[in-house]
Every structure is written in C-alpha cells, then in structure tokens.
Design an enzyme around this catalytic site. Structure first.
Site, PDB file in Angstrom:
ATOM      1  N   HIS A 271      41.947  23.837  53.637  1.00 60.75           N
ATOM      2  CA  HIS A 271      42.641  24.377  54.790  1.00 60.75           C
ATOM      3  C   HIS A 271      41.698  24.314  55.921  1.00 60.75           C
ATOM      4  CE1 HIS A 271      44.044  26.627  51.099  1.00 60.75           C
ATOM      5  NE2 HIS A 271      45.487  26.301  51.858  1.00 60.75           N
TER       6      HIS A 271
ATOM      7  N   ASP B 198      39.019  24.132  47.285  1.00 62.74           N
ATOM      8  CA  ASP B 198      40.443  23.868  47.086  1.00 62.74           C
ATOM      9  C   ASP B 198      40.867  22.582  47.318  1.00 62.74           C
ATOM     10  OD1 ASP B 198      39.797  24.414  49.540  1.00 62.74           O
ATOM     11  OD2 ASP B 198      41.307  26.233  49.646  1.00 62.74           O
TER      12      ASP B 198
ATOM     13  N   HIS C 182      39.499  31.588  58.414  1.00 61.37           N
ATOM     14  CA  HIS C 182      40.516  31.808  58.862  1.00 61.37           C
ATOM     15  C   HIS C 182      40.545  33.075  59.940  1.00 61.37           C
ATOM     16  CE1 HIS C 182      42.605  28.547  56.743  1.00 61.37           C
ATOM     17  NE2 HIS C 182      42.379  29.297  55.659  1.00 61.37           N
TER      18      HIS C 182
ATOM     19  N   ASP D 285      37.082  22.702  52.996  1.00 63.11           N
ATOM     20  CA  ASP D 285      38.225  23.414  52.418  1.00 63.11           C
ATOM     21  C   ASP D 285      39.535  22.706  52.898  1.00 63.11           C
ATOM     22  OD1 ASP D 285      38.487  26.738  51.552  1.00 63.11           O
ATOM     23  OD2 ASP D 285      40.313  25.867  52.786  1.00 63.11           O
TER      24      ASP D 285
HETATM   25 ZN   LIG Z   1      41.144  27.095  51.762  1.00 62.97          ZN
END
Ligand SMILES: [Zn+2]
Length: 327
Positions: free
Chosen positions: A157, A242, A120, A155
């Site tokens: 995200h 995750d 991120h 991931d």
């Molecule tokens: Zn994540």
C-alpha cells in the site's frame, strides 16, 4: 560486517482484535523466524513532543481519550480499530521506531517489529490500521541530529501519511513502490513533492501480479540511483511484507527469498546501516521473508539480476527516470 539488532516486545500485543488481519498473532507467528543470535534492543515509548512533530496535538488527545473510553473495541473507521491500550501501544511503536533509527546512527542495523503500523496515519487522522506514523516520527526526530533521511516504503500500500508529512521538504527522500489502484488510492507517479520538496518524493505504482523482476527493475533503475544521489545520513525502511505472493491483502508475486535481494540493494545504496520498521504483512510466508531479510543484514552476498521486467514496469521506470532526471 555491520552488526544487527532487533526490537521485539510483548507490549505490542496490547493493540489486538482477533479476526482482524492486523492482529497480535502477526508478531507471535514471526518470533521463531528471527535468528536467535540477534541481540534485542531496549526502547522507551515516544514522548508527546516526539509525536507532536508529526501529528496535531488535538488529534493525539482525542485519540488518547477515545482509547481510554473504550471497553473492548472501538472503530475509528471501517478498517481501523482501537482498544483501551492502543494509544499506549502506539506510543511504544513510535518509540521503537525512534530507537531503531538511533541505533542505525550508532552503526548497527535494527529491525523494529512494531504494531500498530504507521504509514497511513495522517497529521490529524487515523487511517488504514494506523494510529501514529511511526516512521515519520522517527525521521522527524533524527532530523534534529542529521541533515538527510531517506525512507523506502516497499509495503504493497502507498504510505500516504509519510508522503504528506515530508512532501514539502528536501531533507527527506521518500521512495514508495506499491500496488496501483488500491487503498489508499494515492501515490501516482506524478506525485513528486512540492516547493523545496519537488523531486524528493518518488512513487512507483505497479500492477497487481508484479514479481521480483519488476521490483528489481524499479530498485536498480530508480531507487538505488536516487538514494545514491541523495546520500542519506539515515535510511529507514517502511517494511511491509504484504507484497508476498500469499498475502491476504496484496496481490503481488514476491517470494520470501526475494527480500534478501531487495534488502541487500538498500544496504549497498545507503552506505549506512538500515533501520527497518514493520508495516504490513499478513500472509503465511511472512516469517520466511523476515528470515531472508536478516540473512541480508547479517551476511555478505551478491546482488544479482532478477529476470525480465514486464512491459508495464519498464514503462513506469522510463517515466520515472525522465521525471526525476536519473541517469
Ligand atoms: Zn500494507
């Protein structure tokens, strides 16, 4: 059979806030799941010049100063904390990602268990638990030696920082599968790159509750053919577990053995050893998932189908096939 290494080091406990999901117990709980016969790989922290290929130097000096001025914990945003040792720890994480990537060039798989995570982190901003974009730093560095780098980000995200770093280049293929309508709210399927990078960003957002049948469908129909067409010199995995069914943050339905299948598919598609760099993964079964990734890296096995994907996943795959001109 390709040999395999692991980076696992107590230095990464230097960035810690008990009670936050991204805390140092994430790594200590994984240690017993890493097969004992996998040799460790030594690494050095990243040099300033390495991280400055990805991040604004003034952001880096600001971050270093913020950490130095922190007694216990400071918050850069509501999600992202730092400690006095966080800057040094983040430089080690980026250095470990570089070492894992360079090891893959030497012919061995390598999994770097780093913290804080990185995907991120933007050019001039920390975000979403991430300070320095470890995978982007490693990719930029290895691009000084090779032509093409593929990054697969599984991931839950979307890796906004990684996507933005390479959005305008045809030398990095960025493939992300992630949960839709979730932080960081980027990674729509129509985000495909810009300029000479057009077509080199592949985003497959999936609804909450997606399982291995859906992931297998995305991998087999989109990521594998895209990677084979791109023919990368290096493949880096932004390995965020995750997507597990019991994760604290994600809402996907991946089970630990499913990671063996996903890893085997990437090993075959890449045709080169993998460099895996830890991103997220916050649930009780994270260790079991790691064990299955190592099974795929250290043994031969079949890649088998995984059942019927959801109508939503099928629709996404049809869209991406047309958008990216895949067979
Ligand atoms: Zn994540």
């Amino acid at each position: 059979m390709t040999r395999c290494r692991v980076i696992f080091d107590p230095i990464f406990a230097g960035h810690d806030h008990p009670g936050h999901p991204e805390n140092s117990s994430r790594l200590s709980e994984l240690s017993s799941w890493i097969p004992a016969n996998i040799p460790r790989l030594d690494f050095d922290p990243a040099f300033p010049g390495d991280v400055e290929r990805v991040h604004d130097p003034s952001y880096l000096s600001w971050l270093e100063n913020r950490c130095a001025a922190t007694a216990t914990i400071s918050w850069l945003d509501p999600d992202t904390y730092i400690t006095r040792r966080s800057y040094d720890t983040a430089l080690h994480a980026a250095g470990a990602a570089i070492a894992a990537t360079e090891q893959s060039l030497k012919g061995e798989h390598c999994f770097a268990f780093v913290r804080p995570p990185g995907h991120h982190a933007e050019y001039n901003r920390a975000m979403g638990f991430c300070l320095i974009n470890n995978v982007a730093v490693a990719a930029k560095k290895v691009l000084m030696q090779v032509d093409r780098v593929a990054i697969v980000d599984w991931d839950v995200h979307h890796g906004n920082g990684t996507q933005h770093t390479f959005y305008g280049t045809d030398r990095v293929l960025y493939c992300s599968v992630h949960q839709e309508h979730m932080f960081p709210y980027t990674g729509n399927a129509d985000e495909t790159g810009a300029g000479s990078g057009k077509g080199y960003t592949l985003n497959a957002p999936l609804p909450a509750g997606s399982d291995i049948a859906d992931y297998y469908h995305v991998f087999s129909e989109i990521f594998v053919p895209a990677i084979e067409r791109f023919s990368p010199d290096v493949l880096i995995v932004s390995a965020g577990q995750d997507i597990l069914f019991d994760d604290l943050l994600g809402s996907m339905e991946i089970r630990p053995p499913d990671f063996e299948l996903l890893t085997r598919m990437l090993v075959r598609a890449a045709g080169v050893p993998l460099a895996l760099v830890l991103e997220g993964g916050y649930g009780p079964s994270h260790g079991a998932a790691i064990r299955h990734i190592f099974t795929a890296l250290t043994s031969d096995g079949e890649v088998h189908g995984a059942g019927l994907p959801s109508e939503r996943a099928q629709r996404m795959v049809r869209y991406l096939k047309a958008e990216h001109h895949l067979r």
